[in-house]
Design an enzyme around this catalytic site. Sequence first.
Site, PDB file in Angstrom:
ATOM      1  CG  HIS A  41      37.515 -15.094 104.350  1.00  5.15           C
ATOM      2  ND1 HIS A  41      37.383 -14.721 105.674  1.00  5.15           N
ATOM      3  CD2 HIS A  41      36.317 -15.613 103.997  1.00  5.15           C
ATOM      4  CE1 HIS A  41      36.166 -15.019 106.092  1.00  5.15           C
ATOM      5  NE2 HIS A  41      35.487 -15.564 105.094  1.00  5.15           N
ATOM      6  CG  ASP A  79      44.949 -14.508  93.996  1.00  8.15           C
ATOM      7  OD1 ASP A  79      44.457 -14.161  95.089  1.00  8.15           O
ATOM      8  OD2 ASP A  79      45.801 -13.828  93.391  1.00  8.15           O
ATOM      9  CG  HIS A  80      42.111 -11.267  93.100  1.00  6.33           C
ATOM     10  ND1 HIS A  80      43.293 -11.627  93.691  1.00  6.33           N
ATOM     11  CD2 HIS A  80      41.928  -9.964  93.410  1.00  6.33           C
ATOM     12  CE1 HIS A  80      43.813 -10.585  94.311  1.00  6.33           C
ATOM     13  NE2 HIS A  80      42.993  -9.566  94.161  1.00  6.33           N
ATOM     14  CD  GLU A 126      37.037 -18.485 106.811  1.00  8.00           C
ATOM     15  OE1 GLU A 126      36.403 -19.210 106.032  1.00  8.00           O
ATOM     16  OE2 GLU A 126      36.615 -18.141 107.935  1.00  8.00           O
TER      17      GLU A 126
HETATM   18 NI    NI Z   1      33.618 -16.214 105.106  1.00  6.86          NI
END
Ligand code: NI
Length: 139
Positions: A41, A79-80, A126
Amino acid sequence: MIYITRRERFNAAHRLYRPEYSDEKNLEVFGKCSNPNWHGHNYELFVTVKGEVDEKTGFLVNLKNLSKIIREEVIDKIDHKNINLEVDFMADNMASTENLAIGIWNQLEHKIKQLGAELHCVKIYESENNFVEYFGENR
Ligand code: NI
């Protein structure tokens, strides 16, 4: 009392599932977020702090300092990354946006106090249409 909000963004992978459920049951309960091969996401995080304006600076907090705290305590860790596997403050936790908001709150609350402000809200998108807000426990 005045409120100020800093927005940060991060991308992360996750899977919502219970290991004791079959793939079919997980799909039924958790929908697409149960995909056994993970998915990602593009999260948007809004951190709102509150307090009084400093007469000398005209600021509630220096946003550069707030941004640094969010980066160090949250963004650099998530992050990532894979939320289920790699994010220490989400270990042993369902990787839902609700739990993410609580986890991020717990990462930030104390550090924001040290800036002379109070954490008011952690809001996470999200997706475009779904977001979660957490205001802490004692409300
Ligand atoms: Ni999901």
